[in-house]
Write a protein that holds these residues in place. Structure first.
Motif, PDB file in Angstrom:
ATOM      1  N   UNK A 198       0.696  -1.330   0.002  1.00 49.17           N
ATOM      2  CA  UNK A 198       0.207   0.384  -0.126  1.00 49.17           C
ATOM      3  C   UNK A 198       0.492   1.231   0.149  1.00 49.17           C
ATOM      4  N   UNK A 199      -0.073   2.022  -0.854  1.00 48.99           N
ATOM      5  CA  UNK A 199       1.286   3.769  -0.493  1.00 48.99           C
ATOM      6  C   UNK A 199       0.056   4.492   0.224  1.00 48.99           C
ATOM      7  N   UNK A 200       1.197   5.584   0.401  1.00 45.59           N
ATOM      8  CA  UNK A 200       0.783   6.106   1.586  1.00 45.59           C
ATOM      9  C   UNK A 200       0.010   7.681   0.750  1.00 45.59           C
ATOM     10  N   UNK A 201      -0.851   8.779   1.220  1.00 43.39           N
ATOM     11  CA  UNK A 201      -1.216   9.386   1.052  1.00 43.39           C
ATOM     12  C   UNK A 201      -0.461  10.801   1.009  1.00 43.39           C
ATOM     13  N   UNK A 202       0.302  11.825   0.402  1.00 42.60           N
ATOM     14  CA  UNK A 202       0.441  12.770   1.955  1.00 42.60           C
ATOM     15  C   UNK A 202      -0.322  14.640   0.967  1.00 42.60           C
ATOM     16  N   UNK A 203      -0.062  15.322   1.564  1.00 39.60           N
ATOM     17  CA  UNK A 203      -1.202  16.802   1.565  1.00 39.60           C
ATOM     18  C   UNK A 203      -1.531  17.390   0.202  1.00 39.60           C
TER      19      UNK A 203
ATOM     20  N   UNK B  67      -5.852  10.212  -3.665  1.00 42.31           N
ATOM     21  CA  UNK B  67      -5.914   9.826  -4.641  1.00 42.31           C
ATOM     22  C   UNK B  67      -4.024   9.070  -4.959  1.00 42.31           C
ATOM     23  N   UNK B  68      -3.504   8.628  -4.981  1.00 37.26           N
ATOM     24  CA  UNK B  68      -2.075   8.822  -5.195  1.00 37.26           C
ATOM     25  C   UNK B  68      -1.579   8.071  -6.604  1.00 37.26           C
ATOM     26  N   UNK B  69      -0.821   9.360  -7.098  1.00 34.00           N
ATOM     27  CA  UNK B  69      -0.268   8.956  -8.314  1.00 34.00           C
ATOM     28  C   UNK B  69       0.113   7.358  -8.906  1.00 34.00           C
TER      29      UNK B  69
ATOM     30  N   UNK C 160      -1.312  14.685  -2.267  1.00 34.90           N
ATOM     31  CA  UNK C 160      -2.704  14.277  -2.888  1.00 34.90           C
ATOM     32  C   UNK C 160      -4.305  13.959  -2.331  1.00 34.90           C
ATOM     33  N   UNK C 161      -4.119  14.770  -1.744  1.00 38.23           N
ATOM     34  CA  UNK C 161      -5.090  15.963  -1.438  1.00 38.23           C
ATOM     35  C   UNK C 161      -5.549  16.639  -1.701  1.00 38.23           C
ATOM     36  N   UNK C 162      -5.124  17.587  -1.925  1.00 42.88           N
ATOM     37  CA  UNK C 162      -5.289  18.644  -2.792  1.00 42.88           C
ATOM     38  C   UNK C 162      -5.623  18.809  -3.939  1.00 42.88           C
ATOM     39  N   UNK C 163      -5.076  17.715  -5.049  1.00 41.07           N
ATOM     40  CA  UNK C 163      -5.696  17.055  -6.381  1.00 41.07           C
ATOM     41  C   UNK C 163      -7.128  16.626  -6.330  1.00 41.07           C
ATOM     42  N   UNK C 164      -7.401  15.875  -5.421  1.00 46.09           N
ATOM     43  CA  UNK C 164      -7.978  14.681  -4.460  1.00 46.09           C
ATOM     44  C   UNK C 164      -9.797  16.091  -5.010  1.00 46.09           C
TER      45      UNK C 164
END
Length: 245
Positions: A2-7, A204-206, A9-13
């Motif tokens: 699993x990959x971790x989201x960073x801030x 969402x994680x690139x 990623x939340x902004x892009x979402x």
């Protein structure tokens, strides 16, 4: 893994959903108005046009792309049963662009979601009440066979619900039973969307979602258990290869 989201990623979402929700409301409204004038094939094409936007917008806003291996294994004519793993919302959107037209087996609660669920109901899905297990299987076999006889492929998530990355879950036999009953092949399919769009996750994680389509599993002269064992063996093997199990 699993990959971790960073801030970021939340902004892009946020930008993704700023496009997702308004367009969904507009398109669903148009679909509800226009659909009574269309036959099923036309209705499916119109209602699912928005899915192409979802996938494009996801790539643009969140950097989540897709790569398909084995597309040539999808039959070009006749019906079939697709069995796929279930990790996130992503595959419910993408598969409607890959298998066209189709009938999806889903939980009936989804049809109650305003706009999105109302439009989804226009596609004649098999909406299952999961609290009625015996009745749900009978419904799957009855309605599923009817769709297949009309040359409409049926999509089933045999795990029954979303299963997080790193776990396999239990695969039910409904897909094998339906395929054998209708005399159509099973097409196994696997993906790793849960790495990039985890179930119930806002961020969402690139990355690139890998989708693998397997060769048709024949049903002629075979038992449900034999078909199911071949299906599960393929799914589990490819889940391990993608390192999601």
């Amino acid at each position: 893994m699993s990959k971790k989201a960073n801030p970021l990623h939340y902004l892009r979402a946020v930008f993704y959903y700023l496009g997702f929700y308004p367009l969904t409301i507009v398109h669903a409204t148009l679909s509800l108005i226009i659909s009574p004038l269309l036959n099923f094939q036309q209705r499916f094409k119109f209602v699912t046009l928005i899915n192409y936007f979802y996938i494009f917008w996801l790539k643009l806003c969140c950097g989540v792309g897709v790569k398909i291996t084995g597309r040539e294994n999808l039959p070009t004519d006749g019906a079939y049963v697709v069995v796929a793993n279930h990790q996130s919302e992503w595959e419910t959107l993408f598969l409607q662009t890959l298998v066209r037209p189709q009938c999806t087996v889903l939980k009936k609660e989804l049809l109650k979601i305003p706009f999105f669920g109302w439009a989804l109901g226009l596609l004649n899905p098999i909406a299952i009440d999961r609290s009625q297990r015996r009745g749900a299987l009978k419904q799957l076999l009855t309605e599923g066979k009817s769709r297949l006889e009309d040359d409409i492929p049926v999509i089933i998530f045999p795990q029954g619900t979303r299963v997080p990355v790193g776990k396999v879950g239990k695969f039910n036999k409904g897909g094998a039973m339906l395929a054998l009953s209708a005399g159509v092949p099973v097409i196994p399919m696997i993906h790793d969307a849960g790495l990039y769009w985890p179930g119930k996750s806002f961020a969402k994680i690139p990355g690139t979602v890998q989708v693998h389509v397997g060769e048709p599993i024949p049903v002629e002269g075979r038992t449900v258990d034999e078909i199911h064992e071949d299906m599960v063996a393929w799914l589990e093997e490819h889940m391990k290869a993608l390192e999601i199990a």
